[in-house]
Design a protein around this motif. Sequence first.
Motif, PDB file in Angstrom:
ATOM      1  N   GLU A 214      44.730   1.413 -11.171  1.00  0.00           N
ATOM      2  CA  GLU A 214      45.875   1.242 -10.284  1.00  0.00           C
ATOM      3  C   GLU A 214      46.220   2.551  -9.583  1.00  0.00           C
TER       4      GLU A 214
ATOM      5  N   GLU B 115      44.233   5.020  -9.003  1.00  0.00           N
ATOM      6  CA  GLU B 115      43.174   5.321  -8.050  1.00  0.00           C
ATOM      7  C   GLU B 115      43.400   4.563  -6.742  1.00  0.00           C
ATOM      8  N   ILE B 116      43.718   3.277  -6.874  1.00  0.00           N
ATOM      9  CA  ILE B 116      43.912   2.452  -5.672  1.00  0.00           C
ATOM     10  C   ILE B 116      45.120   2.938  -4.886  1.00  0.00           C
ATOM     11  N   ILE B 117      46.198   3.268  -5.608  1.00  0.00           N
ATOM     12  CA  ILE B 117      47.403   3.741  -4.912  1.00  0.00           C
ATOM     13  C   ILE B 117      47.104   5.034  -4.158  1.00  0.00           C
ATOM     14  N   LYS B 118      46.309   5.908  -4.783  1.00  0.00           N
ATOM     15  CA  LYS B 118      45.940   7.141  -4.080  1.00  0.00           C
ATOM     16  C   LYS B 118      45.114   6.829  -2.837  1.00  0.00           C
ATOM     17  N   LEU B 119      44.226   5.824  -2.957  1.00  0.00           N
ATOM     18  CA  LEU B 119      43.360   5.468  -1.829  1.00  0.00           C
ATOM     19  C   LEU B 119      44.153   4.950  -0.638  1.00  0.00           C
ATOM     20  N   ILE B 120      45.232   4.232  -0.904  1.00  0.00           N
ATOM     21  CA  ILE B 120      45.962   3.659   0.223  1.00  0.00           C
ATOM     22  C   ILE B 120      47.196   4.472   0.573  1.00  0.00           C
TER      23      ILE B 120
ATOM     24  N   GLY C  45      49.382   6.557  -1.438  1.00  0.00           N
ATOM     25  CA  GLY C  45      50.539   6.817  -2.311  1.00  0.00           C
ATOM     26  C   GLY C  45      50.656   8.302  -2.590  1.00  0.00           C
TER      27      GLY C  45
END
Lengths: 229, 307
Positions: B209, B211-216, B218
Amino acid sequence: MIEFHNVSKRYPGSGDALSRVSFKLAGGEMAFLTGHSGAGKSTLLKLIAVLIRPTNGQVLINNENIGHISRRRIPYVRRNVGIIFQDHKLLFDRTVFDNVALPLVIAGVSHREIGRRVRASLDKVGLLNKEKSLPITLSGGQQQRVGIARAVVNKPPILLADEPTGNLDPELSREIMELFAQFQQVGVSVLIASHDLDLISQMGHKVLTLDEGRMVAGGMHNAPQGEPR
Amino acid sequence: MISPSVYIARHMQVMLATLGDMIRSPMSNLMTIAVMGIALALPTGLHVILKNVQQVTAQWDGAAQISLFMKPSVTDKQADQLANILQKRQDVKSVTRITRSEALEEFRKNSGFGEALEALEDNPFPAVIVVFPTEQSDNLLTVQTMLASFKQRPEVELAQLDMQWLKRLYAIMDFGRRGIWVLAAMLSLSVLLVVGNTIRLAIQNRRDEIEIIKLIGGTDAFIRRPFLYTGFWYGLSGGILSWLLVTLSIWLLSGPVSQLATLYDSNYSLSSLDLLGSIILLGLSIFLGLAGSWIAVSRHLDAIEPE
Protein backbone atom coordinates in the motif's frame (compact mmCIF):
# COMPACT_ATOMS: atom_id res chain seq x y z
CA MET A 1 4.88 18.08 -22.27
CA ILE A 2 7.63 15.47 -22.03
CA GLU A 3 11.08 16.24 -23.36
CA PHE A 4 14.22 14.12 -23.16
CA HIS A 5 17.53 15.72 -24.06
CA ASN A 6 20.58 13.45 -24.36
CA VAL A 7 19.36 11.36 -21.47
CA SER A 8 21.57 8.52 -20.33
CA LYS A 9 21.00 6.15 -17.46
CA ARG A 10 23.67 3.85 -16.19
CA TYR A 11 23.00 1.42 -13.36
CA PRO A 12 25.99 0.71 -11.16
CA GLY A 13 27.85 -2.37 -12.32
CA SER A 14 26.29 -2.58 -15.78
CA GLY A 15 26.33 -0.72 -19.06
CA ASP A 16 24.04 2.08 -20.20
CA ALA A 17 20.36 1.20 -19.89
CA LEU A 18 19.63 4.34 -21.87
CA SER A 19 22.15 6.10 -24.00
CA ARG A 20 21.74 9.72 -25.16
CA VAL A 21 18.00 9.46 -25.74
CA SER A 22 16.21 12.54 -27.04
CA PHE A 23 12.52 12.81 -27.91
CA LYS A 24 9.55 15.06 -27.42
CA LEU A 25 5.93 14.31 -26.71
CA ALA A 26 3.64 17.34 -27.05
CA GLY A 27 0.51 17.99 -25.04
CA GLY A 28 -2.35 15.84 -26.39
CA GLU A 29 0.03 13.61 -28.32
CA MET A 30 -0.04 9.83 -28.08
CA ALA A 31 2.98 7.65 -28.72
CA PHE A 32 4.01 4.01 -28.38
CA LEU A 33 7.31 3.00 -26.97
CA THR A 34 8.58 -0.29 -28.36
CA GLY A 35 11.66 -2.43 -28.30
CA HIS A 36 12.84 -5.82 -27.12
CA SER A 37 12.79 -6.52 -23.43
CA GLY A 38 15.89 -4.95 -21.96
CA ALA A 39 15.90 -2.22 -24.60
CA GLY A 40 15.25 0.41 -21.92
CA LYS A 41 11.47 0.93 -22.10
CA SER A 42 10.90 0.56 -18.36
CA THR A 43 13.92 2.72 -17.56
CA LEU A 44 12.52 5.50 -19.72
CA LEU A 45 9.10 5.35 -18.04
CA LYS A 46 10.70 5.25 -14.58
CA LEU A 47 12.63 8.43 -15.39
CA ILE A 48 9.38 10.25 -16.16
CA ALA A 49 7.83 9.04 -12.88
CA VAL A 50 11.03 10.05 -11.01
CA LEU A 51 11.48 6.51 -9.72
CA ILE A 52 15.08 6.86 -10.87
CA ARG A 53 17.26 9.81 -11.78
CA PRO A 54 19.16 10.25 -15.06
CA THR A 55 22.92 9.82 -15.04
CA ASN A 56 23.24 12.46 -17.75
CA GLY A 57 21.00 14.74 -19.75
CA GLN A 58 17.73 16.46 -18.96
CA VAL A 59 14.22 15.15 -18.42
CA LEU A 60 11.70 17.99 -18.74
CA ILE A 61 8.07 17.70 -17.76
CA ASN A 62 6.05 20.84 -18.38
CA ASN A 63 9.41 22.60 -18.89
CA GLU A 64 10.57 21.59 -15.41
CA ASN A 65 13.81 19.65 -15.19
CA ILE A 66 12.86 16.77 -12.93
CA GLY A 67 16.28 15.14 -12.95
CA HIS A 68 17.46 17.10 -9.95
CA ILE A 69 14.32 18.08 -8.06
CA SER A 70 14.33 17.59 -4.30
CA ARG A 71 12.85 14.51 -2.69
CA ARG A 72 10.03 16.58 -1.26
CA ARG A 73 8.93 17.74 -4.73
CA ILE A 74 8.70 14.23 -6.20
CA PRO A 75 5.11 13.46 -5.03
CA TYR A 76 3.83 16.61 -6.69
CA VAL A 77 5.50 15.67 -9.99
CA ARG A 78 3.95 12.20 -9.78
CA ARG A 79 0.47 13.67 -9.34
CA ASN A 80 0.79 15.08 -12.84
CA VAL A 81 1.62 11.65 -14.22
CA GLY A 82 -1.02 8.94 -14.21
CA ILE A 83 0.68 5.54 -14.35
CA ILE A 84 -0.90 2.27 -15.48
CA PHE A 85 0.97 -0.86 -14.50
CA GLN A 86 1.03 -4.24 -16.14
CA ASP A 87 0.28 -5.86 -12.76
CA HIS A 88 -2.35 -3.17 -11.99
CA LYS A 89 -0.98 -2.50 -8.48
CA LEU A 90 -4.41 -2.34 -6.88
CA LEU A 91 -5.09 -2.56 -3.14
CA PHE A 92 -6.89 -5.85 -2.72
CA ASP A 93 -8.33 -5.10 0.70
CA ARG A 94 -10.25 -2.09 -0.59
CA THR A 95 -13.20 -1.68 -2.88
CA VAL A 96 -12.92 -0.51 -6.46
CA PHE A 97 -14.28 2.87 -5.35
CA ASP A 98 -11.61 3.28 -2.66
CA ASN A 99 -8.87 2.23 -5.06
CA VAL A 100 -9.88 4.80 -7.63
CA ALA A 101 -10.39 7.48 -4.95
CA LEU A 102 -6.85 7.13 -3.59
CA PRO A 103 -5.17 9.82 -5.75
CA LEU A 104 -7.95 12.28 -4.81
CA VAL A 105 -7.61 11.46 -1.10
CA ILE A 106 -3.86 12.06 -1.39
CA ALA A 107 -4.46 15.38 -3.11
CA GLY A 108 -6.87 16.44 -0.35
CA VAL A 109 -10.01 16.69 -2.49
CA SER A 110 -13.22 17.17 -0.52
CA HIS A 111 -15.44 14.20 0.21
CA ARG A 112 -18.30 15.12 -2.10
CA GLU A 113 -16.02 15.97 -4.96
CA ILE A 114 -14.32 12.58 -4.57
CA GLY A 115 -17.60 10.71 -5.00
CA ARG A 116 -18.46 12.67 -8.13
CA ARG A 117 -15.08 12.30 -9.80
CA VAL A 118 -14.59 8.63 -8.93
CA ARG A 119 -17.96 7.77 -10.48
CA ALA A 120 -17.17 9.84 -13.57
CA SER A 121 -13.89 8.01 -13.91
CA LEU A 122 -15.45 4.56 -13.39
CA ASP A 123 -18.15 5.44 -15.88
CA LYS A 124 -15.46 6.31 -18.40
CA VAL A 125 -13.92 2.82 -18.17
CA GLY A 126 -17.34 1.14 -18.03
CA LEU A 127 -17.19 -0.13 -14.43
CA LEU A 128 -19.69 2.12 -12.70
CA ASN A 129 -21.67 -0.89 -11.47
CA LYS A 130 -18.57 -2.41 -9.83
CA GLU A 131 -17.69 0.41 -7.41
CA LYS A 132 -18.47 -1.65 -4.33
CA SER A 133 -16.70 -4.82 -5.56
CA LEU A 134 -13.30 -5.94 -4.33
CA PRO A 135 -10.67 -6.08 -7.09
CA ILE A 136 -10.13 -9.81 -6.53
CA THR A 137 -13.65 -10.52 -7.84
CA LEU A 138 -12.89 -8.80 -11.17
CA SER A 139 -11.36 -10.25 -14.33
CA GLY A 140 -7.89 -9.23 -15.49
CA GLY A 141 -9.29 -6.80 -18.06
CA GLN A 142 -11.59 -5.24 -15.48
CA GLN A 143 -8.74 -4.87 -13.00
CA GLN A 144 -6.74 -3.12 -15.70
CA ARG A 145 -9.66 -0.74 -16.20
CA VAL A 146 -9.75 0.01 -12.49
CA GLY A 147 -6.05 0.83 -12.76
CA ILE A 148 -6.81 3.18 -15.66
CA ALA A 149 -9.68 4.82 -13.78
CA ARG A 150 -7.32 5.45 -10.87
CA ALA A 151 -4.65 6.89 -13.18
CA VAL A 152 -7.02 9.38 -14.81
CA VAL A 153 -9.27 10.30 -11.86
CA ASN A 154 -7.03 13.21 -10.93
CA LYS A 155 -7.03 14.45 -14.57
CA PRO A 156 -3.24 14.35 -14.96
CA PRO A 157 -1.83 15.94 -18.15
CA ILE A 158 0.35 12.86 -18.74
CA LEU A 159 -0.55 9.17 -18.84
CA LEU A 160 2.09 6.45 -18.79
CA ALA A 161 1.29 2.80 -19.36
CA ASP A 162 3.77 -0.05 -18.99
CA GLU A 163 2.66 -3.03 -21.10
CA PRO A 164 -0.99 -2.37 -20.28
CA THR A 165 -2.20 -5.18 -22.54
CA GLY A 166 0.47 -7.67 -21.63
CA ASN A 167 -1.90 -10.24 -20.14
CA LEU A 168 -5.02 -9.53 -22.19
CA ASP A 169 -6.45 -11.18 -25.30
CA PRO A 170 -6.34 -9.18 -28.58
CA GLU A 171 -9.92 -7.95 -28.40
CA LEU A 172 -9.59 -6.65 -24.82
CA SER A 173 -6.19 -5.17 -25.70
CA ARG A 174 -7.75 -3.22 -28.50
CA GLU A 175 -10.52 -1.92 -26.23
CA ILE A 176 -7.96 -0.73 -23.72
CA MET A 177 -5.93 1.03 -26.43
CA GLU A 178 -9.09 2.74 -27.74
CA LEU A 179 -9.67 3.98 -24.22
CA PHE A 180 -6.21 5.55 -24.18
CA ALA A 181 -6.91 7.15 -27.53
CA GLN A 182 -10.01 8.76 -26.01
CA PHE A 183 -7.93 10.37 -23.28
CA GLN A 184 -5.49 11.61 -25.89
CA GLN A 185 -8.39 13.25 -27.72
CA VAL A 186 -9.22 15.35 -24.66
CA GLY A 187 -5.67 16.68 -24.48
CA VAL A 188 -3.76 14.20 -22.37
CA SER A 189 -0.25 13.18 -23.44
CA VAL A 190 -0.16 9.40 -23.54
CA LEU A 191 2.96 7.25 -23.67
CA ILE A 192 2.45 3.50 -23.86
CA ALA A 193 5.25 0.96 -23.63
CA SER A 194 4.24 -2.12 -25.56
CA HIS A 195 5.71 -4.85 -27.73
CA ASP A 196 2.38 -5.65 -29.42
CA LEU A 197 3.54 -4.45 -32.84
CA ASP A 198 0.39 -5.55 -34.68
CA LEU A 199 -1.85 -3.52 -32.43
CA ILE A 200 0.51 -0.54 -32.54
CA SER A 201 0.46 -0.43 -36.30
CA GLN A 202 -3.34 -0.63 -36.32
CA MET A 203 -3.62 2.32 -33.95
CA GLY A 204 -1.46 4.52 -36.16
CA HIS A 205 0.28 6.82 -33.68
CA LYS A 206 3.83 7.99 -33.27
CA VAL A 207 6.18 5.11 -32.45
CA LEU A 208 9.38 5.48 -30.43
CA THR A 209 11.65 2.50 -30.86
CA LEU A 210 14.42 1.65 -28.43
CA ASP A 211 17.23 -0.78 -29.15
CA GLU A 212 19.83 -1.49 -26.51
CA GLY A 213 19.25 1.86 -24.86
CA ARG A 214 19.36 3.93 -28.06
CA MET A 215 16.35 5.49 -29.69
CA VAL A 216 16.50 4.19 -33.23
CA ALA A 217 13.18 5.59 -34.46
CA GLY A 218 10.83 8.44 -33.53
CA GLY A 219 13.37 10.48 -31.56
CA MET A 220 14.92 13.85 -32.17
CA HIS A 221 18.41 14.53 -33.36
CA ASN A 222 20.64 15.07 -30.41
CA ALA A 223 21.38 18.65 -29.63
CA PRO A 224 25.03 19.43 -28.89
CA GLN A 225 25.84 18.19 -25.42
CA GLY A 226 25.15 20.58 -22.55
CA GLU A 227 22.77 22.62 -24.71
CA PRO A 228 19.23 21.33 -24.19
CA ARG A 229 17.36 23.48 -26.67
CA MET B 1 -3.15 24.03 -1.92
CA ILE B 2 -5.46 22.20 0.46
CA SER B 3 -7.94 24.38 2.35
CA PRO B 4 -7.63 24.29 6.16
CA SER B 5 -11.09 22.82 6.68
CA VAL B 6 -10.33 19.96 4.30
CA TYR B 7 -6.98 19.50 6.02
CA ILE B 8 -8.59 19.24 9.45
CA ALA B 9 -11.31 16.96 8.10
CA ARG B 10 -8.60 14.70 6.64
CA HIS B 11 -6.85 14.55 10.00
CA MET B 12 -10.06 13.72 11.83
CA GLN B 13 -10.82 11.06 9.24
CA VAL B 14 -7.38 9.44 9.57
CA MET B 15 -7.66 9.68 13.35
CA LEU B 16 -10.99 7.86 13.39
CA ALA B 17 -9.98 5.42 10.67
CA THR B 18 -6.89 4.32 12.62
CA LEU B 19 -9.04 3.91 15.74
CA GLY B 20 -11.48 1.82 13.68
CA ASP B 21 -8.61 -0.32 12.37
CA MET B 22 -7.43 -0.91 15.92
CA ILE B 23 -10.89 -1.89 17.13
CA ARG B 24 -11.27 -4.29 14.23
CA SER B 25 -8.25 -6.33 15.30
CA PRO B 26 -8.59 -6.09 19.08
CA MET B 27 -6.42 -8.98 20.26
CA SER B 28 -3.00 -7.92 19.00
CA ASN B 29 -3.68 -4.28 19.83
CA LEU B 30 -4.86 -5.11 23.33
CA MET B 31 -1.60 -6.97 23.91
CA THR B 32 0.43 -3.91 22.96
CA ILE B 33 -1.78 -1.65 25.06
CA ALA B 34 -1.59 -4.01 28.03
CA VAL B 35 2.22 -4.08 27.87
CA MET B 36 2.25 -0.28 27.78
CA GLY B 37 -0.31 0.03 30.55
CA ILE B 38 1.48 -2.33 32.93
CA ALA B 39 4.90 -0.91 32.16
CA LEU B 40 3.70 2.61 32.95
CA ALA B 41 1.56 1.55 35.93
CA LEU B 42 4.55 0.10 37.77
CA PRO B 43 6.60 3.30 38.25
CA THR B 44 3.42 5.38 38.61
CA GLY B 45 2.10 3.12 41.35
CA LEU B 46 5.41 3.17 43.19
CA HIS B 47 5.47 6.93 42.86
CA VAL B 48 2.00 7.19 44.41
CA ILE B 49 2.99 4.92 47.29
CA LEU B 50 6.19 6.87 47.91
CA LYS B 51 4.22 10.11 47.90
CA ASN B 52 1.89 8.67 50.52
CA VAL B 53 4.82 7.62 52.69
CA GLN B 54 6.24 11.13 52.30
CA GLN B 55 2.96 12.63 53.41
CA VAL B 56 2.97 10.51 56.54
CA THR B 57 6.57 11.18 57.43
CA ALA B 58 6.41 14.91 56.67
CA GLN B 59 4.62 15.34 60.02
CA TRP B 60 7.66 13.94 61.77
CA ASP B 61 10.11 16.20 60.10
CA GLY B 62 12.63 17.83 62.44
CA ALA B 63 11.27 15.74 65.25
CA ALA B 64 14.54 14.60 66.70
CA GLN B 65 14.04 13.67 70.29
CA ILE B 66 16.17 12.02 72.90
CA SER B 67 14.52 9.68 75.37
CA LEU B 68 16.35 9.28 78.68
CA PHE B 69 15.29 6.24 80.64
CA MET B 70 16.15 6.63 84.37
CA LYS B 71 17.66 3.89 86.46
CA PRO B 72 14.96 2.05 88.49
CA SER B 73 16.40 3.50 91.71
CA VAL B 74 15.79 7.09 90.54
CA THR B 75 12.66 8.56 92.08
CA ASP B 76 10.24 10.87 90.29
CA LYS B 77 11.56 13.74 92.35
CA GLN B 78 15.16 13.10 91.31
CA ALA B 79 14.04 12.85 87.72
CA ASP B 80 12.26 16.21 88.12
CA GLN B 81 15.50 17.78 89.27
CA LEU B 82 17.37 16.39 86.32
CA ALA B 83 14.68 17.62 83.97
CA ASN B 84 15.03 21.14 85.37
CA ILE B 85 18.79 21.04 84.88
CA LEU B 86 18.44 19.86 81.30
CA GLN B 87 15.78 22.45 80.56
CA LYS B 88 18.34 25.18 81.23
CA ARG B 89 20.77 23.95 78.59
CA GLN B 90 21.22 26.23 75.57
CA ASP B 91 20.68 23.48 73.06
CA VAL B 92 17.45 22.19 74.59
CA LYS B 93 14.15 23.56 73.45
CA SER B 94 11.86 21.72 75.81
CA VAL B 95 11.68 18.76 78.09
CA THR B 96 8.79 16.45 78.80
CA ARG B 97 8.55 14.28 81.88
CA ILE B 98 6.83 10.93 82.10
CA THR B 99 6.57 9.79 85.70
CA ARG B 100 6.72 6.13 86.65
CA SER B 101 3.02 6.04 87.43
CA GLU B 102 2.14 7.82 84.16
CA ALA B 103 4.14 5.27 82.24
CA LEU B 104 2.37 2.48 84.07
CA GLU B 105 -1.03 4.02 83.39
CA GLU B 106 -0.34 4.49 79.71
CA PHE B 107 0.84 0.94 79.35
CA ARG B 108 -2.18 -0.40 81.21
CA LYS B 109 -4.51 1.51 78.92
CA ASN B 110 -2.92 0.81 75.55
CA SER B 111 -1.18 -2.50 75.74
CA GLY B 112 -3.99 -4.80 76.79
CA PHE B 113 -1.69 -6.40 79.33
CA GLY B 114 -3.18 -4.45 82.19
CA GLU B 115 -4.21 -7.50 84.12
CA ALA B 116 -0.74 -8.98 83.91
CA LEU B 117 0.54 -5.83 85.63
CA GLU B 118 -1.78 -6.46 88.57
CA ALA B 119 0.31 -9.48 89.34
CA LEU B 120 3.42 -7.37 89.84
CA GLU B 121 4.11 -5.86 93.20
CA ASP B 122 6.29 -3.00 92.02
CA ASN B 123 5.86 -0.57 89.18
CA PRO B 124 8.39 -1.92 86.65
CA PHE B 125 8.53 1.29 84.59
CA PRO B 126 11.35 3.79 84.94
CA ALA B 127 10.77 7.52 84.81
CA VAL B 128 11.46 8.99 81.40
CA ILE B 129 12.65 12.40 80.29
CA VAL B 130 12.12 13.31 76.68
CA VAL B 131 14.47 16.04 75.47
CA PHE B 132 13.67 18.07 72.35
CA PRO B 133 16.73 19.87 70.95
CA THR B 134 16.41 23.46 69.67
CA GLU B 135 16.11 23.88 65.92
CA GLN B 136 19.73 25.05 65.60
CA SER B 137 21.00 21.90 67.21
CA ASP B 138 18.61 19.63 65.36
CA ASN B 139 21.23 18.00 63.24
CA LEU B 140 22.76 14.62 63.52
CA LEU B 141 26.20 15.76 64.76
CA THR B 142 25.04 18.09 67.53
CA VAL B 143 22.35 15.76 68.67
CA GLN B 144 24.85 12.96 68.89
CA THR B 145 27.17 14.97 71.17
CA MET B 146 24.14 15.83 73.31
CA LEU B 147 23.32 12.16 73.46
CA ALA B 148 26.86 11.34 74.60
CA SER B 149 26.76 13.89 77.39
CA PHE B 150 23.35 12.64 78.61
CA LYS B 151 24.71 9.13 78.75
CA GLN B 152 27.37 10.30 81.27
CA ARG B 153 24.68 11.23 83.80
CA PRO B 154 24.56 8.83 86.74
CA GLU B 155 20.74 8.83 86.80
CA VAL B 156 20.46 7.74 83.19
CA GLU B 157 20.17 4.06 82.46
CA LEU B 158 19.64 4.40 78.72
CA ALA B 159 19.70 7.35 76.31
CA GLN B 160 18.10 6.82 72.99
CA LEU B 161 18.08 9.02 69.94
CA ASP B 162 14.76 8.72 68.16
CA MET B 163 15.97 10.46 65.03
CA GLN B 164 18.26 7.98 63.48
CA TRP B 165 15.54 5.74 62.18
CA LEU B 166 13.89 8.79 60.62
CA LYS B 167 17.14 9.74 58.93
CA ARG B 168 17.47 6.23 57.70
CA LEU B 169 13.89 6.27 56.47
CA TYR B 170 14.59 9.48 54.57
CA ALA B 171 17.69 7.96 53.07
CA ILE B 172 15.71 4.90 52.04
CA MET B 173 13.00 7.11 50.54
CA ASP B 174 15.62 9.09 48.64
CA PHE B 175 16.97 5.84 47.35
CA GLY B 176 13.43 4.74 46.49
CA ARG B 177 12.76 7.96 44.62
CA ARG B 178 15.94 7.58 42.62
CA GLY B 179 15.06 3.96 42.00
CA ILE B 180 11.62 4.90 40.71
CA TRP B 181 13.18 7.37 38.29
CA VAL B 182 15.56 4.76 36.98
CA LEU B 183 12.73 2.26 36.72
CA ALA B 184 10.48 4.81 34.99
CA ALA B 185 13.21 5.68 32.51
CA MET B 186 13.86 2.04 31.67
CA LEU B 187 10.20 1.14 31.37
CA SER B 188 9.52 4.24 29.26
CA LEU B 189 12.28 3.12 26.95
CA SER B 190 10.69 -0.32 26.73
CA VAL B 191 7.29 1.26 25.97
CA LEU B 192 8.99 3.25 23.22
CA LEU B 193 10.45 0.07 21.78
CA VAL B 194 7.17 -1.85 22.05
CA VAL B 195 5.29 0.87 20.16
CA GLY B 196 8.12 1.22 17.68
CA ASN B 197 8.14 -2.50 16.99
CA THR B 198 4.36 -2.71 16.65
CA ILE B 199 4.38 0.17 14.17
CA ARG B 200 7.31 -1.40 12.32
CA LEU B 201 5.25 -4.56 11.83
CA ALA B 202 2.26 -2.48 10.71
CA ILE B 203 4.47 -0.74 8.16
CA GLN B 204 5.74 -4.06 6.86
CA ASN B 205 2.19 -5.40 6.59
CA ARG B 206 1.19 -2.42 4.50
CA ARG B 207 4.31 -2.35 2.37
CA ASP B 208 2.41 -2.74 -0.92
CA GLU B 209 0.00 0.00 0.00
CA ILE B 210 2.81 2.39 0.91
CA GLU B 211 4.55 1.63 -2.37
CA ILE B 212 1.41 2.33 -4.38
CA ILE B 213 0.70 5.55 -2.49
CA LYS B 214 4.23 6.72 -3.20
CA LEU B 215 3.77 5.84 -6.88
CA ILE B 216 0.66 7.95 -7.25
CA GLY B 217 2.06 10.98 -5.50
CA GLY B 218 1.46 10.54 -1.77
CA THR B 219 3.74 12.76 0.30
CA ASP B 220 5.76 11.38 3.19
CA ALA B 221 3.47 13.26 5.57
CA PHE B 222 0.41 11.56 4.08
CA ILE B 223 1.98 8.12 4.47
CA ARG B 224 3.26 8.87 7.96
CA ARG B 225 -0.05 10.18 9.26
CA PRO B 226 -2.00 6.95 9.92
CA PHE B 227 1.00 5.39 11.67
CA LEU B 228 1.46 8.42 13.89
CA TYR B 229 -2.21 8.39 14.80
CA THR B 230 -1.97 4.69 15.58
CA GLY B 231 0.92 5.53 17.91
CA PHE B 232 -1.20 8.28 19.46
CA TRP B 233 -4.05 5.83 20.13
CA TYR B 234 -1.65 3.30 21.62
CA GLY B 235 -0.28 6.03 23.89
CA LEU B 236 -3.69 7.27 24.96
CA SER B 237 -5.18 3.84 25.64
CA GLY B 238 -1.98 2.61 27.33
CA GLY B 239 -2.04 5.69 29.55
CA ILE B 240 -5.70 5.20 30.44
CA LEU B 241 -5.08 1.54 31.23
CA SER B 242 -2.14 2.35 33.51
CA TRP B 243 -4.23 5.03 35.25
CA LEU B 244 -6.96 2.46 35.84
CA LEU B 245 -4.45 -0.08 37.14
CA VAL B 246 -2.94 2.41 39.59
CA THR B 247 -6.32 3.66 40.77
CA LEU B 248 -7.59 0.12 41.23
CA SER B 249 -4.48 -0.92 43.16
CA ILE B 250 -4.72 2.11 45.47
CA TRP B 251 -8.40 1.36 46.02
CA LEU B 252 -7.56 -2.22 46.93
CA LEU B 253 -4.87 -1.02 49.37
CA SER B 254 -6.90 1.78 50.93
CA GLY B 255 -8.99 -0.55 53.11
CA PRO B 256 -6.06 -2.19 54.90
CA VAL B 257 -4.23 1.13 55.14
CA SER B 258 -7.05 2.96 56.89
CA GLN B 259 -7.36 -0.01 59.23
CA LEU B 260 -3.66 0.30 59.99
CA ALA B 261 -4.06 4.05 60.47
CA THR B 262 -6.88 3.49 62.96
CA LEU B 263 -4.56 1.29 64.96
CA TYR B 264 -2.18 4.25 65.14
CA ASP B 265 -5.00 6.61 66.22
CA SER B 266 -4.88 8.35 62.87
CA ASN B 267 -7.57 8.94 60.30
CA TYR B 268 -5.02 8.91 57.50
CA SER B 269 -6.29 7.61 54.19
CA LEU B 270 -4.30 6.62 51.12
CA SER B 271 -4.42 9.25 48.37
CA SER B 272 -4.43 8.17 44.75
CA LEU B 273 -2.97 9.88 41.69
CA ASP B 274 -4.01 13.56 41.69
CA LEU B 275 -5.21 15.50 38.64
CA LEU B 276 -1.79 16.84 37.74
CA GLY B 277 -0.24 13.40 38.11
CA SER B 278 -2.95 11.89 35.91
CA ILE B 279 -2.41 14.52 33.23
CA ILE B 280 1.35 13.95 33.33
CA LEU B 281 0.84 10.18 33.08
CA LEU B 282 -1.47 10.51 30.07
CA GLY B 283 0.73 13.13 28.46
CA LEU B 284 3.85 11.02 28.89
CA SER B 285 2.07 7.97 27.56
CA ILE B 286 0.82 9.79 24.46
CA PHE B 287 4.28 11.25 23.96
CA LEU B 288 5.85 7.77 24.14
CA GLY B 289 3.28 6.40 21.68
CA LEU B 290 3.93 9.20 19.21
CA ALA B 291 7.70 9.10 19.65
CA GLY B 292 7.82 5.32 19.23
CA SER B 293 5.82 5.42 16.02
CA TRP B 294 7.78 8.42 14.77
CA ILE B 295 11.04 6.52 15.22
CA ALA B 296 9.65 3.45 13.47
CA VAL B 297 8.16 5.49 10.63
CA SER B 298 11.26 7.57 9.98
CA ARG B 299 13.47 4.49 10.11
CA HIS B 300 11.40 2.23 7.88
CA LEU B 301 9.37 4.42 5.55
CA ASP B 302 12.33 5.70 3.55
CA ALA B 303 13.38 2.13 2.91
CA ILE B 304 10.19 1.46 0.98
CA GLU B 305 10.66 2.89 -2.49
CA PRO B 306 8.61 1.82 -5.50
CA GLU B 307 10.50 0.01 -8.24
